[in-house]
Design an enzyme around this catalytic site. Structure first.
Site, PDB file in Angstrom:
ATOM      1  N   GLN A 128      58.445  42.274 -18.797  1.00  0.00           N
ATOM      2  CA  GLN A 128      58.329  43.439 -17.920  1.00  0.00           C
ATOM      3  C   GLN A 128      58.389  44.724 -18.729  1.00  0.00           C
ATOM      4  OE1 GLN A 128      61.532  44.811 -15.089  1.00  0.00           O
ATOM      5  NE2 GLN A 128      60.063  44.109 -13.569  1.00  0.00           N
ATOM      6  N   GLY A 129      57.339  45.543 -18.646  1.00  0.00           N
ATOM      7  CA  GLY A 129      57.276  46.827 -19.330  1.00  0.00           C
ATOM      8  C   GLY A 129      57.288  47.962 -18.322  1.00  0.00           C
ATOM      9  N   SER A 131      60.664  50.207 -17.561  1.00  0.00           N
ATOM     10  CA  SER A 131      61.568  51.293 -17.946  1.00  0.00           C
ATOM     11  C   SER A 131      61.173  51.916 -19.279  1.00  0.00           C
ATOM     12  CB  SER A 131      63.004  50.774 -18.042  1.00  0.00           C
ATOM     13  OG  SER A 131      63.476  50.336 -16.787  1.00  0.00           O
ATOM     14  N   SER A 163      62.154  42.819 -20.824  1.00  0.00           N
ATOM     15  CA  SER A 163      62.714  41.473 -20.727  1.00  0.00           C
ATOM     16  C   SER A 163      61.801  40.426 -21.349  1.00  0.00           C
ATOM     17  CB  SER A 163      62.970  41.117 -19.256  1.00  0.00           C
ATOM     18  OG  SER A 163      63.776  42.084 -18.641  1.00  0.00           O
ATOM     19  N   GLU A 246      61.704  41.509  -7.117  1.00  0.00           N
ATOM     20  CA  GLU A 246      62.816  41.530  -8.062  1.00  0.00           C
ATOM     21  C   GLU A 246      64.154  41.659  -7.345  1.00  0.00           C
ATOM     22  OE1 GLU A 246      63.724  43.706 -12.295  1.00  0.00           O
ATOM     23  OE2 GLU A 246      62.937  44.955 -10.690  1.00  0.00           O
TER      24      GLU A 246
END
Length: 384
Positions: A128-129, A131, A163, A246
Site C-alpha cells: 500500500q502506497g 501515506s 506495508s 481496510e
C-alpha cells in the site's frame, strides 16, 4: 440479520473444520520473522492451499474469481480458521483485503481478469502506497505527482509506512494528477509494478523489531495509464472504497484471535493466583463483553457490506474505533495478568502488545474515525 445456522451452513462448517484438521499438521515450520522471502513463500503457500480447496476469496463475487459465499459462511470461515490457529493472510493482506476488493468493486473487466486471479492463487503480493511524510491522517494532502506522458504517467514523490513493500509485486498507489483544484480532487488510484525503474525501497524497523513497513522513493517511475483504477482525478472516491475495506472487514479475523487471547488470559489468571484480584476480574469480564459486542458488530458489518454490493459502510469506522481501544486495553490487561516477567521482548505475546499501540493511528486515527461517525452516522455538520 439471522444469527441461526441453516443445515447447509452447519455442513459448510463441518467440512471446513475437517479440512483444517487435515492440512494444518502438514504445514512446514514458520520462517523466522526476519526472513521476508521465507515469509512470503510461507504465506503464499497457505493462500495456494486455500485456493486449491475452494476457500480463497470465499466471499468475493463469482465474477471476480470468488465463491460468492453468504455473509454467514464468510464469518464461519473466519471463526474456524482463527480457532484452529491457521496462518493469517500475512504478506498478502493488502492484495486480499484492500487492493483486491477495490479492483473487484471499481476495476474494469480487463483489470479484474489481470490482477484478481494472481491474488487469489497466491502468485502476487501487493503493498500500500498511500501515506506520505506530510500526508498521513490528512491523506488528501499527498504530494506525489503523476504527469501524463502519452499512454503512461510519470510518477515522482515518496511514500511512507508502505506495508510489505519489501516483497511486493504491485503497489496500490495514490498520486496527484491535478494540483489546481481542492486537495480532495485531482487524486488518482494507480496499480504500480514494483520492479519498475525508479522505485527505491528502504525498510523501517518498528518498536517490535520487525520491518514490514518501508519508505518508498519514486523517481520518474512510468506507470501505464491502463493501470489506473477509476477515472483520472476520481481517486479520492476510489480510495474511500479501499479504506472502507481496510476499516470495515480487514480486522474481523483478529476479533476472534483477541477472544482466544482473552480466554487464555483468564486461564492463566486462575493458575497464577491473579484471579483473586477483583479489579482484574472485572477488567477481564468487561473485555469479554466488549469483544463479544465487537463480534456481533462484525457480523452486522459483514452482512451489511454484502447486501450493499460488498463495500462496507460507515459501520466500519464504528468498529475500527472501538476495536483499536479494546485491543490496547486487552494487552495492557495481559501485562497485569502475566506480571513483570512478561515485559521481555522474547515473550511470544509481546509483539502483539507493541503492535496494539499503533492501532489507534493505523488505518485512520481514532480522531478521524470519530469525525466519520459524527458526520456519516450521526449526521452532525462537518467541523471547521
Amino acid at each position: 440479520m439471522d444469527l441461526t445456522y441453516t443445515e447447509e451452513e452447519r455442513e459448510f462448517r463441518a467440512g471446513l473444520r475437517a479440512w483444517l484438521g487435515k492440512v494444518l499438521p502438514e504445514l512446514p515450520a514458520k520462517p523466522s520473522p526476519d526472513d521476508w522471502p521465507g515469509r512470503r513463500a510461507y504465506d503464499l503457500g497457505w493462500q495456494r492451499r486455500l485456493y486449491d480447496a475452494g476457500y480463497a476469496g470465499l466471499h468475493w463475487p463469482v465474477d471476480a474469481g470468488g465463491r460468492g459465499a453468504t455473509p454467514t459462511q464468510h464469518l464461519i470461515f473466519l471463526e474456524e480458521t482463527e480457532r484452529a490457529g491457521a496462518p493469517y493472510v500475512g504478506a498478502n493482506f493488502v492484495g486480499l483485503l484492500h487492493a483486491g476488493p477495490t479492483i473487484a468493486a471499481e476495476g474494469t473487466a480487463g483489470q479484474r481478469a489481470r490482477w484478481l486471479p494472481p491474488v487469489l492463487r497466491g502468485d502476487e503480493v501487493w503493498c500500500q502506497g498511500f501515506s506520505e511524510p506530510d500526508a498521513g491522517s490528512d491523506l488528501a494532502a499527498l504530494r506525489t505527482r503523476a504527469v501524463r506522458d502519452g499512454d503512461a504517467y510519470v510518477v515522482t514523490g515518496s511514500k511512507i509506512w508502505t506495508s510489505h513493500a519489501e516483497v511486493a509485486d504491485w503497489c496500490e498507489l495514490l498520486v496527484r494528477t491535478d494540483a489546481r483544484g481542492p486537495k480532495h480532487r485531482g487524486i488518482s488510484w494507480l496499480a504500480m509494478p514494483m520492479d519498475a525503474p525508479g522505485v527505491t525501497i528502504r525498510p523501517l524497523r518498528t518498536l517490535a523489531g520487525s520491518t514490514e513497513f518501508a519508505e518508498m522513493f519514486l523517481d520518474e517511475v512510468r506507470v501505464p495509464v491502463a493501470n489506473r483504477v477509476g477515472d483520472e482525478n476520481d481517486g479520492w472516491r476510489v480510495t474511500m472504497v479501499t479504506l472502507s475495506f481496510e476499516r470495515g472487514t480487514a480486522f474481523v479475523g483478529e476479533v476472534v484471535a483477541c477472544r482466544r487471547t482473552l480466554a487464555g488470559l483468564a486461564r492463566t489468571a486462575k493458575a497464577n493466583g491473579r484471579w483473586d484480584d477483583p479489579v482484574l476480574r472485572r477488567k477481564l469480564g468487561r473485555l469479554h463483553g466488549e469483544f463479544g459486542a465487537l463480534w456481533r458488530l462484525t457480523q452486522w458489518n459483514v452482512s451489511a457490506s454484502e447486501s450493499s454490493g460488498g463495500v462496507p459502510g460507515a459501520g466500519g469506522s464504528v468498529f475500527k474505533l472501538a476495536y483499536s481501544h479494546a485491543r490496547q486495553e486487552l494487552y495492557d490487561t495481559a501485562a497485569e495478568v502475566l506480571g513483570a516477567g512478561s515485559l521481555s521482548l522474547d515473550e511470544e505475546w509481546m509483539p502483539d502488545r507493541l503492535s496494539s499501540l499503533s492501532y489507534t493511528i493505523a488505518a485512520g486515527t481514532s480522531q478521524i474515525q470519530r469525525n466519520i461517525v459524527a458526520e456519516r452516522v450521526l449526521g452532525l455538520p462537518k467541523g471547521r
